[in-house]
Write a protein that holds these residues in place. Sequence first.
Motif, PDB file in Angstrom:
ATOM      1  N   TYR A  55       0.863  -1.183   0.000  1.00 15.81           N
ATOM      2  CA  TYR A  55       0.000   0.000   0.000  1.00 15.81           C
ATOM      3  C   TYR A  55       0.895   1.226   0.000  1.00 15.81           C
ATOM      4  O   TYR A  55       2.103   1.126   0.185  1.00 15.81           O
ATOM      5  CB  TYR A  55      -0.928   0.002   1.217  1.00 15.81           C
ATOM      6  N   PHE A  56       0.302   2.387  -0.228  1.00 15.45           N
ATOM      7  CA  PHE A  56       1.097   3.613  -0.216  1.00 15.45           C
ATOM      8  C   PHE A  56       0.430   4.680   0.632  1.00 15.45           C
ATOM      9  O   PHE A  56      -0.775   4.648   0.874  1.00 15.45           O
ATOM     10  CB  PHE A  56       1.358   4.144  -1.644  1.00 15.45           C
ATOM     11  N   HIS A  57       1.262   5.617   1.079  1.00 12.48           N
ATOM     12  CA  HIS A  57       0.806   6.846   1.716  1.00 12.48           C
ATOM     13  C   HIS A  57       1.126   7.971   0.750  1.00 12.48           C
ATOM     14  O   HIS A  57       2.213   8.003   0.169  1.00 12.48           O
ATOM     15  CB  HIS A  57       1.521   7.071   3.059  1.00 12.48           C
ATOM     16  N   ALA A  58       0.167   8.877   0.561  1.00 14.38           N
ATOM     17  CA  ALA A  58       0.323   9.980  -0.387  1.00 14.38           C
ATOM     18  C   ALA A  58       0.620  11.276   0.361  1.00 14.38           C
ATOM     19  O   ALA A  58       0.054  11.526   1.436  1.00 14.38           O
ATOM     20  CB  ALA A  58      -0.939  10.130  -1.222  1.00 14.38           C
ATOM     21  N   PHE A  59       1.481  12.106  -0.234  1.00 13.00           N
ATOM     22  CA  PHE A  59       1.903  13.359   0.394  1.00 13.00           C
ATOM     23  C   PHE A  59       1.882  14.487  -0.637  1.00 13.00           C
ATOM     24  O   PHE A  59       2.198  14.275  -1.806  1.00 13.00           O
ATOM     25  CB  PHE A  59       3.336  13.233   0.933  1.00 13.00           C
ATOM     26  N   ALA A  60       1.552  15.677  -0.164  1.00 12.57           N
ATOM     27  CA  ALA A  60       1.634  16.874  -0.999  1.00 12.57           C
ATOM     28  C   ALA A  60       3.030  17.472  -0.935  1.00 12.57           C
ATOM     29  O   ALA A  60       3.422  18.227  -1.814  1.00 12.57           O
ATOM     30  CB  ALA A  60       0.603  17.909  -0.553  1.00 12.57           C
ATOM     31  N   ASP A  61       3.774  17.122   0.095  1.00  9.27           N
ATOM     32  CA  ASP A  61       5.088  17.712   0.336  1.00  9.27           C
ATOM     33  C   ASP A  61       6.164  16.626   0.235  1.00  9.27           C
ATOM     34  O   ASP A  61       6.096  15.607   0.940  1.00  9.27           O
ATOM     35  CB  ASP A  61       5.101  18.356   1.729  1.00  9.27           C
ATOM     36  N   TYR A  62       7.146  16.859  -0.619  1.00 11.52           N
ATOM     37  CA  TYR A  62       8.201  15.869  -0.836  1.00 11.52           C
ATOM     38  C   TYR A  62       8.989  15.582   0.442  1.00 11.52           C
ATOM     39  O   TYR A  62       9.255  14.421   0.762  1.00 11.52           O
ATOM     40  CB  TYR A  62       9.136  16.338  -1.957  1.00 11.52           C
ATOM     41  N   ASP A  63       9.374  16.619   1.186  1.00 11.10           N
ATOM     42  CA  ASP A  63      10.162  16.395   2.401  1.00 11.10           C
ATOM     43  C   ASP A  63       9.409  15.576   3.436  1.00 11.10           C
ATOM     44  O   ASP A  63       9.994  14.747   4.133  1.00 11.10           O
ATOM     45  CB  ASP A  63      10.635  17.722   2.998  1.00 11.10           C
ATOM     46  N   GLU A  64       8.096  15.779   3.536  1.00  4.08           N
ATOM     47  CA  GLU A  64       7.291  14.954   4.456  1.00  4.08           C
ATOM     48  C   GLU A  64       7.308  13.492   4.003  1.00  4.08           C
ATOM     49  O   GLU A  64       7.369  12.582   4.827  1.00  4.08           O
ATOM     50  CB  GLU A  64       5.862  15.468   4.522  1.00  4.08           C
ATOM     51  N   ALA A  65       7.256  13.277   2.690  1.00  6.36           N
ATOM     52  CA  ALA A  65       7.313  11.915   2.167  1.00  6.36           C
ATOM     53  C   ALA A  65       8.654  11.264   2.494  1.00  6.36           C
ATOM     54  O   ALA A  65       8.710  10.097   2.890  1.00  6.36           O
ATOM     55  CB  ALA A  65       7.062  11.923   0.657  1.00  6.36           C
ATOM     56  N   VAL A  66       9.735  12.026   2.353  1.00  4.97           N
ATOM     57  CA  VAL A  66      11.068  11.506   2.682  1.00  4.97           C
ATOM     58  C   VAL A  66      11.143  11.150   4.154  1.00  4.97           C
ATOM     59  O   VAL A  66      11.597  10.058   4.527  1.00  4.97           O
ATOM     60  CB  VAL A  66      12.175  12.518   2.308  1.00  4.97           C
ATOM     61  N   ASP A  67      10.698  12.061   5.025  1.00  8.23           N
ATOM     62  CA  ASP A  67      10.731  11.796   6.472  1.00  8.23           C
ATOM     63  C   ASP A  67       9.945  10.531   6.807  1.00  8.23           C
ATOM     64  O   ASP A  67      10.415   9.681   7.571  1.00  8.23           O
ATOM     65  CB  ASP A  67      10.163  12.982   7.253  1.00  8.23           C
ATOM     66  N   PHE A  68       8.753  10.403   6.226  1.00 11.05           N
ATOM     67  CA  PHE A  68       7.928   9.224   6.480  1.00 11.05           C
ATOM     68  C   PHE A  68       8.652   7.957   6.022  1.00 11.05           C
ATOM     69  O   PHE A  68       8.707   6.965   6.754  1.00 11.05           O
ATOM     70  CB  PHE A  68       6.581   9.359   5.762  1.00 11.05           C
ATOM     71  N   SER A  69       9.234   7.997   4.815  1.00 16.82           N
ATOM     72  CA  SER A  69       9.884   6.795   4.274  1.00 16.82           C
ATOM     73  C   SER A  69      11.082   6.372   5.122  1.00 16.82           C
ATOM     74  O   SER A  69      11.380   5.184   5.229  1.00 16.82           O
ATOM     75  CB  SER A  69      10.306   7.013   2.820  1.00 16.82           C
ATOM     76  N   GLN A  70      11.762   7.334   5.728  1.00 10.38           N
ATOM     77  CA  GLN A  70      12.931   7.023   6.540  1.00 10.38           C
ATOM     78  C   GLN A  70      12.550   6.485   7.918  1.00 10.38           C
ATOM     79  O   GLN A  70      13.321   5.779   8.551  1.00 10.38           O
ATOM     80  CB  GLN A  70      13.817   8.256   6.674  1.00 10.38           C
ATOM     81  N   GLN A  71      11.364   6.810   8.374  1.00 11.09           N
ATOM     82  CA  GLN A  71      10.925   6.386   9.711  1.00 11.09           C
ATOM     83  C   GLN A  71      10.070   5.120   9.682  1.00 11.09           C
ATOM     84  O   GLN A  71       9.921   4.470  10.712  1.00 11.09           O
ATOM     85  CB  GLN A  71      10.144   7.510  10.387  1.00 11.09           C
ATOM     86  N   ARG A  72       9.508   4.765   8.533  1.00  8.45           N
ATOM     87  CA  ARG A  72       8.595   3.626   8.448  1.00  8.45           C
ATOM     88  C   ARG A  72       9.345   2.389   7.995  1.00  8.45           C
ATOM     89  O   ARG A  72       9.884   2.352   6.891  1.00  8.45           O
ATOM     90  CB  ARG A  72       7.483   3.962   7.457  1.00  8.45           C
ATOM     91  N   PRO A  73       9.404   1.356   8.836  1.00  8.52           N
ATOM     92  CA  PRO A  73      10.025   0.099   8.385  1.00  8.52           C
ATOM     93  C   PRO A  73       9.285  -0.420   7.145  1.00  8.52           C
ATOM     94  O   PRO A  73       8.078  -0.274   7.026  1.00  8.52           O
ATOM     95  CB  PRO A  73       9.825  -0.853   9.565  1.00  8.52           C
TER      96      PRO A  73
END
Length: 143
Positions: A55-73
């Motif tokens: 599944y995916f999580h969608a973001f309007a902000d690229y930096d928020e997407a990066v932060d999420f990807s780095q914190q989510r196993p």
Amino acid sequence: MNEREAPEVVDASLVGTYPATVGAGGGYVWDAVLEYRVWCHPERGAPDEDDGNDYFHAFADYDEAVDFSQQRPGAEEPLALIRQDEYLEEPRPGEYLHVKERRLTEWPVEFLSRPRRTAHTIAQFLAPDAPANRLDILRGSAS
């Protein structure tokens, strides 16, 4: 790529409403960024939010997407969901076709460093007097 370099999404109110199943890559040019996606894989340690399916999580902000990807196993690096109003197909190496139909596709964010398509990009790319390395047109580095 950081937030200053990552293009803004065309309409933040629509983030998360686009279909999950879209094309992957291709087309050489882009018209708009619709959202940034972080795909999560339960088999790689992501929480199981969809009966074992990716599944995916969608973001309007690229930096928020990066932060999420780095914190989510079990999460991938962000991808950009883009809209292509026109694009190039390459059915065989070095043979290009101008396709005039809208499609959605996911791209690695680094591909967005290419300039956005203009009214002349594809015509210049296909022109008989195009530079030997036509890809320079798409990279914005052709003289």
